[in-house]
Design a protein around this motif. Structure first.
Motif, PDB file in Angstrom:
ATOM      1  N   ILE A  53       0.851  -1.189   0.000  1.00  0.00           N
ATOM      2  CA  ILE A  53       0.000   0.000   0.000  1.00  0.00           C
ATOM      3  C   ILE A  53       0.885   1.236   0.000  1.00  0.00           C
ATOM      4  CG2 ILE A  53      -1.765   1.293   1.278  1.00  0.00           C
ATOM      5  CD1 ILE A  53      -2.524  -1.428   2.622  1.00  0.00           C
ATOM      6  N   PHE A  54       0.543   2.165  -0.879  1.00  0.00           N
ATOM      7  CA  PHE A  54       1.168   3.483  -0.858  1.00  0.00           C
ATOM      8  C   PHE A  54       0.118   4.471  -0.411  1.00  0.00           C
ATOM      9  CE2 PHE A  54       3.822   1.108  -3.766  1.00  0.00           C
ATOM     10  CZ  PHE A  54       5.085   1.466  -3.342  1.00  0.00           C
ATOM     11  N   ILE A  55       0.516   5.371   0.470  1.00  0.00           N
ATOM     12  CA  ILE A  55      -0.398   6.363   1.030  1.00  0.00           C
ATOM     13  C   ILE A  55       0.102   7.759   0.684  1.00  0.00           C
ATOM     14  CG2 ILE A  55       0.750   6.231   3.279  1.00  0.00           C
ATOM     15  CD1 ILE A  55      -2.012   6.744   4.577  1.00  0.00           C
ATOM     16  N   ALA A  56      -0.834   8.626   0.340  1.00  0.00           N
ATOM     17  CA  ALA A  56      -0.510  10.008  -0.014  1.00  0.00           C
ATOM     18  C   ALA A  56      -0.904  10.926   1.141  1.00  0.00           C
ATOM     19  CB  ALA A  56      -1.250  10.421  -1.284  1.00  0.00           C
ATOM     20  N   PHE A  57       0.018  11.818   1.492  1.00  0.00           N
ATOM     21  CA  PHE A  57      -0.228  12.830   2.519  1.00  0.00           C
ATOM     22  C   PHE A  57      -0.231  14.185   1.841  1.00  0.00           C
ATOM     23  CE2 PHE A  57       1.710   9.226   4.626  1.00  0.00           C
ATOM     24  CZ  PHE A  57       0.903   9.058   5.739  1.00  0.00           C
ATOM     25  N   ASP A  58      -1.002  15.115   2.386  1.00  0.00           N
ATOM     26  CA  ASP A  58      -1.179  16.408   1.728  1.00  0.00           C
ATOM     27  C   ASP A  58       0.005  17.361   1.845  1.00  0.00           C
ATOM     28  OD1 ASP A  58      -1.350  17.325   4.348  1.00  0.00           O
ATOM     29  OD2 ASP A  58      -3.427  18.016   4.168  1.00  0.00           O
ATOM     30  N   GLY A  59       1.012  17.031   2.598  1.00  0.00           N
ATOM     31  CA  GLY A  59       2.190  17.889   2.698  1.00  0.00           C
ATOM     32  C   GLY A  59       2.066  18.990   3.727  1.00  0.00           C
ATOM     33  N   SER A  60       0.923  19.067   4.416  1.00  0.00           N
ATOM     34  CA  SER A  60       0.772  20.081   5.469  1.00  0.00           C
ATOM     35  C   SER A  60       1.530  19.625   6.711  1.00  0.00           C
ATOM     36  CB  SER A  60      -0.717  20.261   5.811  1.00  0.00           C
ATOM     37  OG  SER A  60      -1.223  19.082   6.427  1.00  0.00           O
ATOM     38  N   GLN A  63       0.221  16.506   8.110  1.00  0.00           N
ATOM     39  CA  GLN A  63       0.401  15.291   7.308  1.00  0.00           C
ATOM     40  C   GLN A  63      -0.907  14.503   7.207  1.00  0.00           C
ATOM     41  OE1 GLN A  63       3.507  13.801   5.694  1.00  0.00           O
ATOM     42  NE2 GLN A  63       3.518  16.016   5.568  1.00  0.00           N
ATOM     43  N   SER A  64      -1.955  15.147   6.697  1.00  0.00           N
ATOM     44  CA  SER A  64      -3.248  14.481   6.531  1.00  0.00           C
ATOM     45  C   SER A  64      -3.185  13.497   5.380  1.00  0.00           C
ATOM     46  CB  SER A  64      -4.340  15.515   6.261  1.00  0.00           C
ATOM     47  OG  SER A  64      -4.477  16.384   7.360  1.00  0.00           O
ATOM     48  N   ALA A  65      -3.680  12.295   5.615  1.00  0.00           N
ATOM     49  CA  ALA A  65      -3.729  11.269   4.574  1.00  0.00           C
ATOM     50  C   ALA A  65      -4.863  11.607   3.616  1.00  0.00           C
ATOM     51  CB  ALA A  65      -3.939   9.899   5.201  1.00  0.00           C
ATOM     52  N   VAL A  66      -4.551  11.647   2.311  1.00  0.00           N
ATOM     53  CA  VAL A  66      -5.548  12.056   1.319  1.00  0.00           C
ATOM     54  C   VAL A  66      -5.813  10.999   0.249  1.00  0.00           C
ATOM     55  CG1 VAL A  66      -5.165  14.525   1.682  1.00  0.00           C
ATOM     56  CG2 VAL A  66      -3.831  13.307  -0.064  1.00  0.00           C
ATOM     57  N   GLY A  67      -5.063   9.909   0.244  1.00  0.00           N
ATOM     58  CA  GLY A  67      -5.313   8.873  -0.755  1.00  0.00           C
ATOM     59  C   GLY A  67      -4.425   7.668  -0.547  1.00  0.00           C
ATOM     60  N   PHE A  68      -4.797   6.574  -1.218  1.00  0.00           N
ATOM     61  CA  PHE A  68      -3.982   5.370  -1.147  1.00  0.00           C
ATOM     62  C   PHE A  68      -4.198   4.528  -2.398  1.00  0.00           C
ATOM     63  CE2 PHE A  68      -7.969   3.555   0.054  1.00  0.00           C
ATOM     64  CZ  PHE A  68      -7.896   2.202  -0.249  1.00  0.00           C
ATOM     65  N   VAL A  69      -3.245   3.652  -2.639  1.00  0.00           N
ATOM     66  CA  VAL A  69      -3.362   2.627  -3.673  1.00  0.00           C
ATOM     67  C   VAL A  69      -2.894   1.325  -3.032  1.00  0.00           C
ATOM     68  CG1 VAL A  69      -1.048   3.037  -4.670  1.00  0.00           C
ATOM     69  CG2 VAL A  69      -2.831   2.016  -6.071  1.00  0.00           C
ATOM     70  N   ILE A  85      -1.757  -6.799  -9.002  1.00  0.00           N
ATOM     71  CA  ILE A  85      -3.138  -6.389  -9.232  1.00  0.00           C
ATOM     72  C   ILE A  85      -3.358  -5.084  -8.486  1.00  0.00           C
ATOM     73  CG2 ILE A  85      -5.565  -6.981  -8.929  1.00  0.00           C
ATOM     74  CD1 ILE A  85      -4.599  -9.959  -8.939  1.00  0.00           C
ATOM     75  N   LEU A  86      -3.616  -4.034  -9.234  1.00  0.00           N
ATOM     76  CA  LEU A  86      -3.919  -2.743  -8.632  1.00  0.00           C
ATOM     77  C   LEU A  86      -5.409  -2.805  -8.298  1.00  0.00           C
ATOM     78  CD1 LEU A  86      -2.632   0.662  -9.849  1.00  0.00           C
ATOM     79  CD2 LEU A  86      -4.874   0.385  -8.805  1.00  0.00           C
ATOM     80  N   ASN A  87      -5.694  -3.140  -7.052  1.00  0.00           N
ATOM     81  CA  ASN A  87      -7.066  -3.434  -6.652  1.00  0.00           C
ATOM     82  C   ASN A  87      -7.819  -2.215  -6.137  1.00  0.00           C
ATOM     83  OD1 ASN A  87      -8.621  -6.061  -6.404  1.00  0.00           O
ATOM     84  ND2 ASN A  87      -9.141  -5.040  -4.502  1.00  0.00           N
ATOM     85  N   ASP A  88      -7.134  -1.327  -5.445  1.00  0.00           N
ATOM     86  CA  ASP A  88      -7.806  -0.192  -4.808  1.00  0.00           C
ATOM     87  C   ASP A  88      -7.041   1.093  -5.068  1.00  0.00           C
ATOM     88  OD1 ASP A  88      -9.476  -2.152  -3.442  1.00  0.00           O
ATOM     89  OD2 ASP A  88      -7.802  -2.442  -2.076  1.00  0.00           O
ATOM     90  N   LEU A  89      -7.753   2.113  -5.509  1.00  0.00           N
ATOM     91  CA  LEU A  89      -7.210   3.461  -5.648  1.00  0.00           C
ATOM     92  C   LEU A  89      -8.273   4.407  -5.131  1.00  0.00           C
ATOM     93  CD1 LEU A  89      -5.122   5.538  -6.767  1.00  0.00           C
ATOM     94  CD2 LEU A  89      -6.417   5.456  -8.904  1.00  0.00           C
ATOM     95  N   PHE A  90      -7.891   5.271  -4.199  1.00  0.00           N
ATOM     96  CA  PHE A  90      -8.861   6.203  -3.626  1.00  0.00           C
ATOM     97  C   PHE A  90      -8.170   7.496  -3.251  1.00  0.00           C
ATOM     98  CE2 PHE A  90     -11.140   8.001   0.067  1.00  0.00           C
ATOM     99  CZ  PHE A  90     -12.384   8.214  -0.514  1.00  0.00           C
ATOM    100  N   VAL A  91      -8.831   8.602  -3.579  1.00  0.00           N
ATOM    101  CA  VAL A  91      -8.383   9.936  -3.183  1.00  0.00           C
ATOM    102  C   VAL A  91      -9.601  10.650  -2.600  1.00  0.00           C
ATOM    103  CG1 VAL A  91      -7.446  12.139  -3.994  1.00  0.00           C
ATOM    104  CG2 VAL A  91      -6.618   9.995  -5.003  1.00  0.00           C
ATOM    105  N   GLY A  99      -3.739  15.780  -8.989  1.00  0.00           N
ATOM    106  CA  GLY A  99      -2.655  14.898  -9.389  1.00  0.00           C
ATOM    107  C   GLY A  99      -2.309  13.810  -8.400  1.00  0.00           C
ATOM    108  N   THR A 100      -3.034  13.705  -7.303  1.00  0.00           N
ATOM    109  CA  THR A 100      -2.724  12.706  -6.284  1.00  0.00           C
ATOM    110  C   THR A 100      -2.922  11.289  -6.820  1.00  0.00           C
ATOM    111  OG1 THR A 100      -3.325  14.257  -4.540  1.00  0.00           O
ATOM    112  CG2 THR A 100      -3.217  11.930  -3.929  1.00  0.00           C
ATOM    113  N   GLY A 101      -4.028  11.047  -7.512  1.00  0.00           N
ATOM    114  CA  GLY A 101      -4.274   9.729  -8.092  1.00  0.00           C
ATOM    115  C   GLY A 101      -3.177   9.349  -9.071  1.00  0.00           C
ATOM    116  N   ARG A 102      -2.767  10.295  -9.885  1.00  0.00           N
ATOM    117  CA  ARG A 102      -1.689  10.063 -10.856  1.00  0.00           C
ATOM    118  C   ARG A 102      -0.381   9.720 -10.133  1.00  0.00           C
ATOM    119  NH1 ARG A 102      -1.070  11.124 -16.142  1.00  0.00           N
ATOM    120  NH2 ARG A 102      -3.149  12.027 -16.211  1.00  0.00           N
ATOM    121  N   GLN A 103      -0.091  10.425  -9.039  1.00  0.00           N
ATOM    122  CA  GLN A 103       1.128  10.150  -8.273  1.00  0.00           C
ATOM    123  C   GLN A 103       1.078   8.759  -7.642  1.00  0.00           C
ATOM    124  OE1 GLN A 103       0.841  13.946  -5.975  1.00  0.00           O
ATOM    125  NE2 GLN A 103       3.054  13.991  -6.310  1.00  0.00           N
TER     126      GLN A 103
END
Length: 153
Positions: A53-60, A63-69, A85-91, A99-103
């Motif tokens: 799992i990769f998790i995206a944080f907003d950079g504030s 460090q709020s979590a804003v998405g994952f794959v 298998i890329l099973n889950d993507l959420f922002v 651009g979070t989903g793209r990242q």
């Protein structure tokens, strides 16, 4: 000042943050909220090394979590290589269109390539045109040759 999204490979320390996003993801797909169940599911995947799992944080500062794959391992018998298998993507809605989903998709691709995988596989709903547009812009090719069958219990 524009916030910079920060991506991290999720470890046990991020279970709570991923679980909250995973619960929102499930609600987005019509399931009842179940944060305790989401927490347990994510914890088991990470403890048993059954997903990446990769998790995206907003950079504030917060460090709020804003998405994952989330990726699950599989194999291609014909090529004798791993396939992820890329099973889950959420922002979260407030972070969409930035651009979070793209990242997150790029992090998944880079991870799979660096581990010698044949590639990534994903499915999406026929009417999810936004996701289809993203996937195709990243080089994913729509399968027009195989049908998918499923058996549920």
């Amino acid at each position: 000042m524009e916030k910079q999204t920060v991506l991290k490979k999720a470890e046990l320390e991020q279970v709570e943050q991923v679980a909250k996003l995973f619960d929102q993801y499930r609600v987005f797909y019509g399931q009842a909220s179940d944060l305790a169940g989401a927490r347990q599911f994510i914890l088991e995947r990470l403890e048993n090394k059954e997903s990446v799992i990769f998790i995206a944080f907003d950079g504030s500062e917060e460090q709020s979590a804003v998405g994952f794959v989330q990726l699950y391992p599989s194999f291609s018998s014909v090529s004798m290589k791993r396939v992820w298998i890329l099973n889950d993507l959420f922002v979260v809605s407030e972070a969409r269109g930035q651009g979070t989903g793209r990242q997150l998709m790029s992090a998944a691709r880079d991870f799979a390539k660096s581990n010698g995988a044949k590639g990534l596989s994903l499915t999406t709903a026929h009417d999810n045109l936004t996701a289809q547009s993203l996937y195709e812009s990243l080089g994913y090719i729509r399968d027009e040759h195989f049908l998918t069958y499923e058996l549920y219990f």
